[in-house]
Design an enzyme around this catalytic site. Structure first.
Site, short mmCIF file in Angstrom:
data_model
loop_
_atom_site.label_atom_id
_atom_site.label_comp_id
_atom_site.label_asym_id
_atom_site.label_seq_id
_atom_site.Cartn_x
_atom_site.Cartn_y
_atom_site.Cartn_z
N CYS A 2 10.46 11.42 2.52
CA CYS A 2 10.71 12.66 3.49
C CYS A 2 10.42 13.65 2.29
CB CYS A 2 11.83 12.71 4.19
SG CYS A 2 12.25 11.42 5.24
N ARG A 27 4.56 14.31 1.78
CA ARG A 27 5.53 13.26 1.61
C ARG A 27 5.80 12.64 2.94
NH1 ARG A 27 8.37 13.56 -3.10
NH2 ARG A 27 9.95 12.45 -2.25
N TRP A 76 9.10 11.38 7.18
CA TRP A 76 8.17 10.05 7.55
C TRP A 76 9.28 8.93 7.97
CZ3 TRP A 76 8.21 5.00 5.59
CH2 TRP A 76 7.00 4.44 5.79
N ASN A 102 16.68 12.08 2.62
CA ASN A 102 15.37 11.43 2.29
C ASN A 102 15.97 9.96 1.63
OD1 ASN A 102 12.98 10.36 1.30
ND2 ASN A 102 13.19 11.26 -0.65
N GLY A 103 15.42 8.86 2.35
CA GLY A 103 15.80 7.37 1.82
C GLY A 103 16.31 6.70 3.06
N GLU A 485 -10.33 -0.93 -5.06
CA GLU A 485 -9.85 0.56 -4.80
C GLU A 485 -10.61 1.18 -3.57
OE1 GLU A 485 -7.76 2.59 -5.14
OE2 GLU A 485 -8.41 4.54 -5.25
N LYS A 489 -9.46 2.79 -0.11
CA LYS A 489 -9.63 4.37 0.26
C LYS A 489 -10.21 4.34 1.62
CE LYS A 489 -7.80 6.18 -1.96
NZ LYS A 489 -7.33 6.04 -3.32
N GLU A 492 -7.69 3.60 4.21
CA GLU A 492 -6.67 4.61 4.22
C GLU A 492 -7.21 5.70 5.03
OE1 GLU A 492 -4.00 5.23 0.67
OE2 GLU A 492 -6.08 5.21 0.02
N HIS A 508 -17.48 -18.46 -2.58
CA HIS A 508 -16.22 -19.53 -2.23
C HIS A 508 -15.71 -19.06 -0.58
CE1 HIS A 508 -16.48 -21.28 -6.31
NE2 HIS A 508 -16.79 -20.15 -6.74
N LYS A 611 2.78 10.04 0.93
CA LYS A 611 2.30 10.24 -0.42
C LYS A 611 3.27 9.33 -1.52
CE LYS A 611 -0.21 12.35 -3.94
NZ LYS A 611 -1.36 11.20 -3.57
C1 F6R Z 1 -3.44 5.12 -2.27
C2 F6R Z 1 -2.36 5.66 -2.66
C3 F6R Z 1 -1.31 4.76 -3.01
C4 F6R Z 1 -0.34 5.00 -4.14
C5 F6R Z 1 0.92 3.86 -4.24
C6 F6R Z 1 1.51 4.60 -5.55
O1 F6R Z 1 -4.55 5.98 -2.19
O2 F6R Z 1 -2.24 6.86 -2.80
O3 F6R Z 1 -1.56 3.36 -2.84
O4 F6R Z 1 -1.18 4.77 -5.20
O5 F6R Z 1 1.54 4.24 -3.35
O6 F6R Z 1 2.03 5.54 -5.61
P1 F6R Z 1 2.60 6.23 -7.04
O7 F6R Z 1 1.35 6.32 -7.90
O8 F6R Z 1 3.22 7.57 -6.85
O9 F6R Z 1 3.38 5.24 -7.55
#
Ligand code: F6R
Length: 616
Positions: A2, A27, A76, A102-103, A485, A489, A492, A508, A611
């Protein structure tokens, strides 16, 4: 997860809170709320499920009373769905005190039972409300917000940042943190609290990180930091390196579009100041720490998601340059796997936010077992670098879009710099070779800029493919993590099934997925790097093409071997193999972003995500 903001001073608090929440919305964005103490001394709150815009409109239609003290929250959801009732702030039983959080408060059920036994009732399903009611009860007993707060935070288990205001102490906001972030913004006759500096950087660039197990009280006149027992704690202020405009869209259609365009700068700024006049790597933050790195026998990288993929890419370079074994572990798997960690292990954590709980816990676990710890982080004052023996910051600037793009290339850049530093400290690479690799890294920003010129072609491809339901990504060696990766992307941002595979693994099993029309992105390694690997990827392409796949090859300029088999080719400039991922990842990011836009989705705030994942 949050976002939290607090303000006390001379400005209209609602403006400061809403601006702060706007910057923290990445967040969490399933509900938002504020509490302000009006000039007549009464507490007013407003909270709404949905994105911040819903709360904003509500306040615009029915303004809150004038106020210069308040707290705000963007949520969140963890305990209880995203409803108006479960949104923060939560109030004490008499409605005079408001709390945001938050938490996760792990022992909330016991506290709730205790309070219910005393006749208190609850309006929400949240763990936070238990803390609010408890704090209200303690306030009734002490008549002092700081004292009541002290009594409560000591009783809470789990991870939390908690802020509170009480209408009878109108010029005071109190806060506490345990395994969850909290930063103070230092102003002139005003002070701020935030989950990170983005919350207040528009008003002040001077900040103070609140440490683990510490409480803070802000008034217009000052800031007091203490431990949970109330003993004063000395904290050193720092200056935030970027200004508010860095965290604004500046005319781009989305933060992500802006952040992708900033990738050349993210790499250049991460390298800047870290190359000596003779062309070797010199990382000022690591000066005097050679002993830390000389006696290690292995490296374990811990990270999650995109950050973990940057670790997987970097493993190849660090192993090749230092000849030390490098393992990459997902942070949340690491400490439950009984890993072999001792004083000769260097644990390198990678985190954009510096607050990811899984990664923080992995670092603590490693440190407790005597390992040395290094943090690669993009956020000053964050918890993970504070908990580590050393830090190399990535200078990507604030990353606001929830899915990571520019931080990824900055992470690889910082890890490469570190790899070269380590090679120099350990004497595993000649000075000439270090200079050569460093020069190659310095050339990357211009090459990324060249890849970015193909944005429109990649966008067109994405728009043509907007009905696609599944996309596969293939790569070998450093191309493999890029395949992972690229798939992440797309999941997501565009909510479609996507998977990345090591190309050699195809036969395989995964080749069974190939049917006519199946789009497959292939990271084609340079034939100049390894003829064998290049030839193998070309034969993988032939195999899937023969089964009807639609092949989109990401290949270096001049590689004509792929032309007969690829439906589309996206070109990247020539680079030696270890540096290719910094280029090949860019088209996958643009593709995912454009496909998301083509589907009319929210590129910056994909559903169900936040995030900064500050819960385990
Ligand atoms: C994907 C993404 C997440 C973060 C992961 C780690 O686009 O952003 O997979 O990479 O949650 O976050 P950090 O780097 O803040 O520890």
């Amino acid at each position: 997860m949050c976002g939290i903001v607090g303000y006390v001073g001379g400005r209209a608090s609602i403006d400061v809170l809403m601006n702060g929440l706007k910057r923290l919305e990445y967040r969490g964005y399933d509900s938002a709320g504020v509490a302000v103490i009006a000039e007549d001394g009464t507490l007013s709150t407003r909270k709404r499920a949905g994105k911040l815009a819903v709360l904003s409109e509500d306040i615009a239609e029915q303004p809150l009373p004038d106020s210069t003290t308040g707290i705000g929250h963007t949520r969140w959801a963890t305990h209880g769905g995203p409803t108006d009732e479960n949104a923060h702030p939560h109030l004490s039983a008499d409605g005079k005190l408001a709390v945001i959080h938050n938490g996760i408060i792990e022992n909330f059920a016991a506290i709730r039972d205790e309070l219910a036994g005393e006749g208190y009732t609850f309006a929400s399903e949240t763990d936070t409300e238990a803390a609010a009611i408890l704090l209200g009860r303690e306030y009734e007993r002490t008549g002092d917000l700081r004292e009541a707060f002290k009594a409560v935070v000591g009783r809470l288990d789990g991870a939390f940042t908690l802020l509170a205001v009480h209408q009878d102490e109108p010029d005071l906001v109190v806060g506490a943190r345990q395994n969850s972030p909290l930063v103070v913004g230092l102003g002139q006759d005003e002070n701020f609290l935030g989950s990170d500096v983005a919350a207040f950087v528009e008003y002040t660039r001077f900040a103070l990180a609140v440490g683990e197990g510490e409480m803070v009280a802000i008034t217009p006149e000052g800031v007091e930091v203490t431990d949970f027992a109330g003993n004063p704690v000395q904290s050193t202020p720092f200056e935030v390196q970027w200004d508010a405009s860095a965290a604004e869209k500046g005319g781009w259609s989305s933060f992500m579009a802006k952040e992708i365009s900033e990738e050349p700068d993210a790499v250049a700024n991460t390298v800047r100041g870290r190359v000596a006049d003779d062309g070797t790597v010199r990382i000022p933050e690591l000066e005097g720490l050679d002993d830390l790195f000389r006696d290690i026998s292995r490296v374990i990288i811990v990270a999650c998601g995109t950050a973990a993929y940057s670790g997987m890419v970097s493993k190849y370079a660090i192993e090749s340059w230092t000849r030390l074994p490098v393992e990459v572990a997902l942070s949340h798997e690491f400490r439950y796997s009984d890993p072999v960690v001792d004083a000769s292990t260097l644990v390198v954590s990678i985190s954009q936010s510096g607050e990811t709980m899984d990664t923080l816990m992995a670092v603590k676990y490693a440190a407790e077992r005597g390992a040395k710890t290094l943090s690669i982080c993009n956020t000053q004052g964050a918890t993970i670098p504070r908990e580590s023996d050393a830090v190399v910051y990535t200078h990507a600037g604030p990353e606001v879009a929830v899915a990571s793009t520019k931080a990824f290339v900055a992470q690889i850049t910082a890890l490469y710099l570190f790899g070269l530093h380590l090679a120099s400290v350990r004497g595993s690479l000649s000075t000439e070779k270090i200079i050569e690799e460093t020069a190659e890294l310095q050339a990357v920003p211009e090459k990324i800029a060249e890849v970015l010129t193909q944005h429109d072609e990649i966008a067109q491809l994405a728009h043509w493919m907007s009905d696609t339901r599944s996309v596969l990504f293939l790569g070998r060696h450093v191309g493999y993590p890029i395949a992972l990766e690229g798939a992440l992307k797309l999941k997501e941002l565009a909510y479609i099934h996507a998977e990345g595979f090591a190309a050699g693994e195809l036969k395989h099993g995964p080749i069974a997925l190939i049917e006519p029309g199946q789009p497959v992105f292939v990271m084609v390694p340079s034939p100049r790097g390894s003829q064998t690997m290049h030839a193998k990827i070309v034969s993988n392409i032939q195999e899937i093409r023969a089964r009807g796949a639609r092949v989109i090859a990401i290949a270096e300029e001049g590689d004509v071997a792929v032309l007969p088999y690829a439906d589309s080719v996206i070109r990247v400039p020539l680079a030696s193999p270890l540096f290719e991922p910094l280029l090949t990842v860019i088209p996958t990011q643009i593709f995912a972003m454009e496909l998301s836009e083509a589907k009319g989705l929210d590129v910056d705030q994909p559903r169900n995500l936040a995030k900064s994942v500050t819960v385990e």
